[in-house]
Design an enzyme around this catalytic site. Structure first.
Site, PDB file in Angstrom:
ATOM      1  N   LYS A  81       0.370  -5.014 -17.016  1.00 47.02           N
ATOM      2  CA  LYS A  81      -0.099  -3.707 -17.473  1.00 47.02           C
ATOM      3  C   LYS A  81       1.007  -2.874 -18.116  1.00 47.02           C
ATOM      4  O   LYS A  81       0.725  -1.887 -18.769  1.00 47.02           O
ATOM      5  CB  LYS A  81      -0.676  -2.920 -16.295  1.00 47.02           C
ATOM      6  N   SER A  90      -2.786  -5.818  -7.787  1.00 50.82           N
ATOM      7  CA  SER A  90      -3.550  -4.834  -8.536  1.00 50.82           C
ATOM      8  C   SER A  90      -4.772  -5.507  -9.152  1.00 50.82           C
ATOM      9  O   SER A  90      -4.652  -6.644  -9.616  1.00 50.82           O
ATOM     10  CB  SER A  90      -2.686  -4.224  -9.641  1.00 50.82           C
ATOM     11  N   CYS A 131      14.733  19.405  -1.113  1.00 52.78           N
ATOM     12  CA  CYS A 131      15.950  19.122  -0.360  1.00 52.78           C
ATOM     13  C   CYS A 131      15.820  17.829   0.437  1.00 52.78           C
ATOM     14  O   CYS A 131      16.744  17.424   1.118  1.00 52.78           O
ATOM     15  CB  CYS A 131      16.343  20.306   0.512  1.00 52.78           C
ATOM     16  N   THR A 147       0.815  -1.212   0.000  1.00 52.67           N
ATOM     17  CA  THR A 147       0.000   0.000   0.000  1.00 52.67           C
ATOM     18  C   THR A 147       0.852   1.267   0.000  1.00 52.67           C
ATOM     19  O   THR A 147       0.390   2.322  -0.405  1.00 52.67           O
ATOM     20  CB  THR A 147      -0.948  -0.032   1.217  1.00 52.67           C
ATOM     21  N   VAL A 206       2.565 -11.318  13.946  1.00 51.10           N
ATOM     22  CA  VAL A 206       1.871 -12.573  14.239  1.00 51.10           C
ATOM     23  C   VAL A 206       2.800 -13.724  13.900  1.00 51.10           C
ATOM     24  O   VAL A 206       3.349 -13.785  12.788  1.00 51.10           O
ATOM     25  CB  VAL A 206       0.562 -12.674  13.428  1.00 51.10           C
ATOM     26  N   ILE A 244      -4.130 -10.034  -2.874  1.00 52.04           N
ATOM     27  CA  ILE A 244      -4.717  -8.739  -3.261  1.00 52.04           C
ATOM     28  C   ILE A 244      -3.660  -7.913  -3.969  1.00 52.04           C
ATOM     29  O   ILE A 244      -3.066  -6.999  -3.415  1.00 52.04           O
ATOM     30  CB  ILE A 244      -5.306  -8.006  -2.033  1.00 52.04           C
ATOM     31  N   HIS A 280      -8.242   2.302 -10.623  1.00 57.13           N
ATOM     32  CA  HIS A 280      -8.483   1.837 -11.998  1.00 57.13           C
ATOM     33  C   HIS A 280      -9.964   1.826 -12.316  1.00 57.13           C
ATOM     34  O   HIS A 280     -10.804   1.621 -11.438  1.00 57.13           O
ATOM     35  CB  HIS A 280      -7.942   0.407 -12.169  1.00 57.13           C
TER      36      HIS A 280
HETATM   37  C1  LIG Z   1       4.126  -1.937  -7.934  1.00 51.61           C
HETATM   38  C2  LIG Z   1       2.676  -1.987  -7.579  1.00 51.61           C
HETATM   39  C3  LIG Z   1       1.765  -1.173  -8.259  1.00 51.61           C
HETATM   40  C4  LIG Z   1       0.424  -1.222  -7.947  1.00 51.61           C
HETATM   41  N1  LIG Z   1      -0.429  -0.330  -8.529  1.00 51.61           N
HETATM   42  C5  LIG Z   1      -1.743  -0.346  -8.186  1.00 51.61           C
HETATM   43  C6  LIG Z   1      -2.634   0.620  -8.704  1.00 51.61           C
HETATM   44  O1  LIG Z   1      -2.221   1.551  -9.390  1.00 51.61           O
HETATM   45  N2  LIG Z   1      -3.948   0.521  -8.418  1.00 51.61           N
HETATM   46  C7  LIG Z   1      -4.430  -0.470  -7.622  1.00 51.61           C
HETATM   47  O2  LIG Z   1      -5.630  -0.510  -7.414  1.00 51.61           O
HETATM   48  N3  LIG Z   1      -3.603  -1.378  -7.060  1.00 51.61           N
HETATM   49  C8  LIG Z   1      -2.268  -1.320  -7.311  1.00 51.61           C
HETATM   50  N4  LIG Z   1      -1.409  -2.217  -6.743  1.00 51.61           N
HETATM   51  C9  LIG Z   1      -1.957  -3.203  -5.813  1.00 51.61           C
HETATM   52  C10 LIG Z   1      -2.157  -2.623  -4.429  1.00 51.61           C
HETATM   53  O3  LIG Z   1      -1.053  -1.856  -4.042  1.00 51.61           O
HETATM   54  C11 LIG Z   1      -2.357  -3.752  -3.450  1.00 51.61           C
HETATM   55  O4  LIG Z   1      -3.386  -4.564  -3.949  1.00 51.61           O
HETATM   56  C12 LIG Z   1      -2.758  -3.316  -2.069  1.00 51.61           C
HETATM   57  O5  LIG Z   1      -1.914  -2.298  -1.591  1.00 51.61           O
HETATM   58  C13 LIG Z   1      -2.722  -4.490  -1.137  1.00 51.61           C
HETATM   59  O6  LIG Z   1      -3.051  -4.085   0.150  1.00 51.61           O
HETATM   60  P1  LIG Z   1      -3.014  -5.126   1.335  1.00 51.61           P
HETATM   61  O7  LIG Z   1      -3.506  -4.411   2.514  1.00 51.61           O
HETATM   62  O8  LIG Z   1      -3.707  -6.347   0.949  1.00 51.61           O
HETATM   63  O9  LIG Z   1      -1.487  -5.518   1.475  1.00 51.61           O
HETATM   64  P2  LIG Z   1      -0.239  -4.649   2.117  1.00 51.61           P
HETATM   65  O10 LIG Z   1      -0.392  -3.239   1.835  1.00 51.61           O
HETATM   66  O11 LIG Z   1       0.957  -5.343   1.668  1.00 51.61           O
HETATM   67  O12 LIG Z   1      -0.481  -4.867   3.659  1.00 51.61           O
HETATM   68  C14 LIG Z   1      -0.199  -6.060   4.322  1.00 51.61           C
HETATM   69  C15 LIG Z   1       0.167  -5.727   5.760  1.00 51.61           C
HETATM   70  O13 LIG Z   1       0.262  -6.897   6.531  1.00 51.61           O
HETATM   71  C16 LIG Z   1       1.357  -6.753   7.425  1.00 51.61           C
HETATM   72  N5  LIG Z   1       1.805  -8.073   7.859  1.00 51.61           N
HETATM   73  C17 LIG Z   1       2.413  -9.017   7.100  1.00 51.61           C
HETATM   74  N6  LIG Z   1       2.739 -10.066   7.867  1.00 51.61           N
HETATM   75  C18 LIG Z   1       2.325  -9.804   9.113  1.00 51.61           C
HETATM   76  C19 LIG Z   1       2.392 -10.524  10.354  1.00 51.61           C
HETATM   77  N7  LIG Z   1       2.946 -11.719  10.425  1.00 51.61           N
HETATM   78  N8  LIG Z   1       1.888  -9.928  11.457  1.00 51.61           N
HETATM   79  C20 LIG Z   1       1.329  -8.696  11.401  1.00 51.61           C
HETATM   80  N9  LIG Z   1       1.245  -7.989  10.254  1.00 51.61           N
HETATM   81  C21 LIG Z   1       1.727  -8.545   9.132  1.00 51.61           C
HETATM   82  C22 LIG Z   1       2.354  -6.028   6.577  1.00 51.61           C
HETATM   83  O14 LIG Z   1       3.370  -5.437   7.368  1.00 51.61           O
HETATM   84  C23 LIG Z   1       1.496  -5.025   5.858  1.00 51.61           C
HETATM   85  O15 LIG Z   1       1.332  -3.826   6.601  1.00 51.61           O
HETATM   86  C24 LIG Z   1      -0.051  -2.145  -6.991  1.00 51.61           C
HETATM   87  C25 LIG Z   1       0.861  -2.939  -6.314  1.00 51.61           C
HETATM   88  C26 LIG Z   1       2.213  -2.826  -6.565  1.00 51.61           C
HETATM   89  C27 LIG Z   1       3.170  -3.602  -5.757  1.00 51.61           C
END
Ligand SMILES: Cc1cc2nc3c(=O)[nH]c(=O)nc-3n(C[C@H](O)[C@H](O)[C@H](O)COP(=O)(O)OP(=O)(O)OC[C@H]3O[C@@H](n4cnc5c(N)ncnc54)[C@H](O)[C@@H]3O)c2cc1C
Ligand SMILES: Cc1cc2nc3c(=O)[nH]c(=O)nc-3n(C[C@H](O)[C@H](O)[C@H](O)COP(=O)(O)OP(=O)(O)OC[C@H]3O[C@@H](n4cnc5c(N)ncnc54)[C@H](O)[C@@H]3O)c2cc1C
Lengths: 477, 417
Positions: A250, A336, A436, A41, A174, A334, A49
């Site tokens: 993409k 993109s 800066c 994130t 965790v 989860i 999108h």
């Molecule tokens: C390069 C890139 C470009 C992207 N561009 C887009 C875009 O333009 N538009 C779009 O819609 N999507 C985009 N995405 C997808 C989007 O960023 C992700 O789908 C989204 O951020 C996922 O969120 P999440 O909360 O599932 O995962 P994350 O943001 O990865 O959150 C997971 C969390 O779980 C925590 N965690 C992991 N293990 C443990 C544990 N054992 N104990 C406690 N906490 C833990 C981590 O520290 C983290 O904070 C992109 C992704 C990437 C990498």
């Protein structure tokens, strides 16, 4: 005993937590890092999108469209940046033009409205985007594409959830989960938490977390994306420029950002554990590929590079389901368009899955609104002086490049889900995000953090655990 | 709205010298605005010796040099404001600033002098691949932590770039008990003054790796090491990698004039100096707005800053008194072969009393060469130079009549003997 425990504070966990706070349930988010949303994130393209791209019938397609439709209301309620700039998928060969036609049809199949999809001629594209490459022959215009600020989207959701009663525990990784008769015991390195429902929203770690307790027939592989960031004073494009997608994904985009910067990227490379570092190879790949769609790129205006990793699932689609263990819910893979889909996924997870496990009673006191931290430089002179009269620290400018005051920094520290590190401050109020890069204000921000958090300056962290900036006192002291 | 004759933005050595000179020229309604809690600017963190050899004929530390000017300012009763950030200047010469005593204030000036100093190029601008862990700082930030706040940012340090701040920090950190492993410079020659190479590196046996750069930063959350590689024409040479364990990497990779507020006001900047384009009177393209010191072009010697700023102060006073002629013919001062830039960029003999000082930098290291100065392509004079380096600013003096002798331009170039 918690009703619901969410593992992970990325946009997925954040949106789920806010959705939960609409009910009278005891909810907690557990996050391993010392700040929220520091993984996928934090490092992505920030695009909401339109939903033209995912394969029809998939969860990605369904939640992308729903999520896109929810963003406007969410951004209004939570004061999250949303730049409705539109997007253009551009074709440069006959073959790509065919793919565009296919995407055009797919967009409707996925549920976009007539007003949300349009094919443009070369001249029409040029008029909209003067810096588009001469190779571009045709484009698919997607006006419902917007750009948000993902970190603030996550922070705002969690802050609002906390204002409505949700708890947050950071620095809690965790490490194991067991289920007793009626409830789960979730162990971190330091504590044990008990909860009736556990939601796994842990990004690239979701496979490991799932395996701690449930039958897991998916794998998650980190797929890295690298970027260059251009300075704020460059206006290269007005909308998101996508190349025509291929089987590699993409492709390399040019994306205007809410704060005025422009992103070039991402790349797409499966990696083992090196999930956040940029590489020469990746950065070179961007330079080679970007020119296909956009020209006049001012490489001397690159101010930094970064990388993030997508949690790519073996199933090729989002995994949003209760596992074989009742009450343990996977929200995994989860990638993109996960940022876009998150609010829709969250609603489905809470109303469609959590509700089958516990009784959800409406929280009558739920307040959907949250205001962002005051930005002095967005206010009129009168408003500025009004605030100054309330607290003179709102006229003490700490960051010259971005005009950020001490008052704003203090607010970012003391709010729910507040900043505890120099980077946390920068990510919330942009102190140190300018030309800066904190050269001047970092020592000042450090002092403010130490004072407000009542810690020694030597304990103030740059970002992650163990990242103290100051290593020793000088001999004279 | 309060009115001032001259408002000076920034109370470093440039701002102080300019203010005193305005005052000396009979214009007394002056205000100096400084965002820091003290006057003096970058000098305050330069606690080493080596300042003032030209201006005071003695070797002072930075704070001592600043103190002399601050005392004179106080003696003259020149008004100044501390902890006050200028956020905007406008074409009509209104100036906006903020502080916690007064709030957000606008004032009217007849003339403005921009002396906002410079900032350091940072990690982003050089984009070293790898993570962005903690422990990567600019040398100037590390210097502030050390000399103002009393803390070391590392105990095992490597320095990228051989700019003067980096060299001085190498010595300073060594004296504070840190181990400075080395300094890498991507160019085949140093970016700092020769005397600093000797006094800060050689005297402490700190290796200087010329034609080398940092090609990788190791460490995820905090820096743990770096890879340094030899370069050939900026391209890393395979199999020349050296790995060092470090807990801090200091960057001393260049300074950039700070012109955020000038640019926003529509002041034109020069692509090489990155500071405003100015004429013989140090006036920018906005009438009545002047610039000098590191905000104009990066200086390595404070003495040059002082002389330049005195000139700018004098001219700003003349402007207020109506003695400055703006609408006059000007010839261009053009940097040719071997010269990177010349400041000022244009000159009118009408605003020159007897002589004018031109400041410039060369593009490369040269031995036994000549500066060739030409009026409209016709040779005017030659000046022998034993040694030239981009790190050391050069000065050439032209007379009023030499300027009058040119119709279009005066060019300066480097020629081998
Ligand atoms: C390069 C890139 C470009 C992207 N561009 C887009 C875009 O333009 N538009 C779009 O819609 N999507 C985009 N995405 C997808 C989007 O960023 C992700 O789908 C989204 O951020 C996922 O969120 P999440 O909360 O599932 O995962 P994350 O943001 O990865 O959150 C997971 C969390 O779980 C925590 N965690 C992991 N293990 C443990 C544990 N054992 N104990 C406690 N906490 C833990 C981590 O520290 C983290 O904070 C992109 C992704 C990437 C990498
Ligand atoms: C680290 C270092 C070491 C040096 N060592 C030597 C040496 O050994 N010998 C030598 O002769 N010279 C040395 N120099 C060169 C010389 O000292 C400097 O070039 C000179 O002091 C610069 O003066 P200045 O006033 O232009 O800039 P600065 O001293 O940087 O002053 C600019 C001032 O403007 C203020 N300011 C900026 N923006 C605003 C704003 N928006 N509102 C209000 N105030 C603002 C800043 O706070 C600062 O006080 C060194 C320079 C550096 C950087």
């Amino acid at each position: 005993m918690y009703d619901v425990l969410i593992i992970g504070s990325g946009i997925t966990g954040a949106c789920i937590s806010r959705e939960m706070s609409k009910y009278q349930a005891k909810t907690i988010i557990i996050e391993k890092e010392n700040d929220v949303a520091q993984k996928a994130t934090l490092a992505n393209s920030a695009i909401v999108h339109s939903g033209h791209d995912p394969i029809p019938g998939t969860l990605k397609a369904k939640f992308n469209i729903l999520g896109n439709r929810m963003y406007k209301q969410m951004s209004e309620e939570l004061d999250i940046p949303l730049m409705e700039c539109g997007g253009l998928v551009v074709a440069t060969t006959l073959e790509e033009e065919k793919t565009l036609d296919m995407l055009y049809a797919r967009a409707f199949e996925n549920g976009l409205k007539k007003s949300e999809v349009k094919l443009l001629t070369k001249d029409e594209v040029k008029e909209k985007e003067p810096n588009i490459s001469d190779h571009v022959t045709k484009a698919l215009s997607l006006p419902s594409t917007s750009v948000t600020y993902p970190l603030e989207a996550a922070i705002a959701n969690i802050e609002n959830a906390m204002n409505n009663g949700v708890e947050l525990a950071t620095n809690e990784e965790v490490i194991s989960i067991v289920k007793n008769k009626e409830h789960f015991e979730v162990f971190t390195k330091r504590n044990k938490y008990e909860a009736k429902v556990v939601i796994n929203a842990s990004g690239i770690n979701a496979e490991n977390i799932s395996k701690m307790i449930a039958k897991t027939n998916f794998t998650i592989s980190p797929r890295k994306g690298e970027y260059y960031v251009l300075d704020k004073d460059v206006t290269l494009v007005n909308s998101v420029i996508y190349p025509t997608p291929s089987e590699k994904g993409k492709g390399v985009l040019v994306t205007p950002q809410y704060h005025g910067n422009t992103l070039l990227g991402p790349t797409s490379e499966f990696v083992e554990n090196d999930t956040e570092s940029t590489t020469k190879k990746g950065l070179d790949y961007i330079k080679v590929n970007i020119e296909k769609t956009v020209t006049n790129i001012p490489y001397n205006k690159i101010i930094r590079s970064f990388a993030g990793s997508r949690p790519t699932p073996s199933t090729k689609d989002f995994i949003i389901e209760e596992s074989n263990i009742k009450g343990f819910i996977n929200v995994a893979g989860i990638e993109s368009p996960g940022l876009t889909a998150a609010p829709a996924i969250a609603r489905y997870v809470v109303e469609g899955i959590v509700a089958n496990n516990i009784d959800l009673v409406e929280n009558k006191n739920f307040n959907p609104y949250r205001k962002k931290v005051i930005r002095m430089n967005e206010l009129s002179d009168e408003e500025k002086n009004e605030l100054y009269k309330r607290d003179s620290r709102f006229a003490n400018i700490i960051c010259r490049c971005e005009s950020i005051t001490e008052g704003e920094i203090i607010e970012a520290i003391h709010r729910n889900c507040g900043a505890t590190t120099v980077t946390g401050v920068k990510n919330r109020v942009r102190a140190g995000a300018g030309r800066c890069q904190g050269g001047f204000c970092q020592p000042e921000v450090l002092k403010i953090l130490a004072r407000e958090l009542k810690i020694d300056p030597m304990e103030v962290l740059y970002s992650k655990k163990d990242s103290a900036i100051l290593k020793a006192k000088t001999k004279g002291e | 709205m309060k009115n001032y004759d001259v408002v000076i933005i920034g109370g470093g050595s440039a701002g102080l010298a300019a203010a005193l000179e305005v005052n000396k020229n009979g214009v007394k309604n002056i205000l100096v605005i400084e965002r820091d809690q003290e006057l003096g600017g970058i000098l305050l963190q330069c606690i080493h010796n080596g300042f003032g050899l030209k201006v005071f004929k003695e070797e002072l530390t930075g704070p001592e040099y600043a103190e002399r000017f601050v005392n004179m300012l106080k003696e003259e009763g020149i008004e100044f404001k501390l902890n006050s950030m200028v956020t905007k200047i406008n074409k009509d010469k209104t100036v906006e600033y903020a502080n916690s005593d007064e709030g957000f204030i606008q004032i009217q000036a007849k003339a403005i002098i921009i002396t906002t100093g410079c900032y350091e190029r940072n990690a982003g601008a050089i984009s070293i691949p790898g993570n962005r862990p903690s422990g990567v700082l600019t040398a100037g930030t590390a210097q502030k932590y050390l000399n103002i706040d009393g803390y070391l940012v590392g105990k095992k340090v490597f320095i990228l770039g051989s700019g003067d701040i980096g060299l001085i920090m190498a010595r300073r950190m060594t004296l504070e008990g840190a181990e400075v492993i080395g300094v890498a410079e991507i160019l085949p020659f140093s970016g700092g003054l020769q005397r600093n190479i000797v006094q800060c590196l050689e005297d402490y046996n700190i290796p200087l790796y010329l034609s080398h750069t940092v090609t990788e930063i190791i460490g995820k959350d905090k820096i743990e090491g770096i890879k340094v590689q030899k370069v050939d024409n900026f391209v890393p040479v395979p199999n020349t990698e050296m790995e060092f364990e470090v807990d801090a990497l200091l960057l001393s990779v260049g300074l950039i004039p700070e012109n955020g507020i000038s640019e926003a006001a529509g002041i034109e900047l020069h692509p090489r100096t990155k500071g405003p384009i100015v004429n013989e009177s140090y006036q920018t393209n906005i009438e009545g707005v002047f610039a000098c010191g590191n905000a104009l072009h990066v200086h390595d010697l404070v003495d040059f800053v002082t002389t330049e700023s005195r000139k700018a102060g004098e001219k700003a006073a003349k402007y207020v008194k109506g003695e400055y002629k703006d609408n006059v013919e000007r010839i261009n001062l053009v940097a040719k072969n071997g010269i990177s830039y010349i400041v000022p960029q244009m000159v009118s003999s009408e605003n020159v009393d007897k002589t004018i000082e031109l400041f410039m930098r060369v593009t490369d290291v040269y031995k036994n060469v000549e500066f060739v100065i030409k009026q409209d392509g016709k040779e005017l004079k030659r000046i022998k130079k034993k040694h030239l380096a981009p790190a050391e600013m050069e000065k050439v003096i032209l007379t009023k009549s030499q300027i009058e002798g040119a119709n279009k331009e005066i060019t300066i170039e480097v020629e081998a003997l």
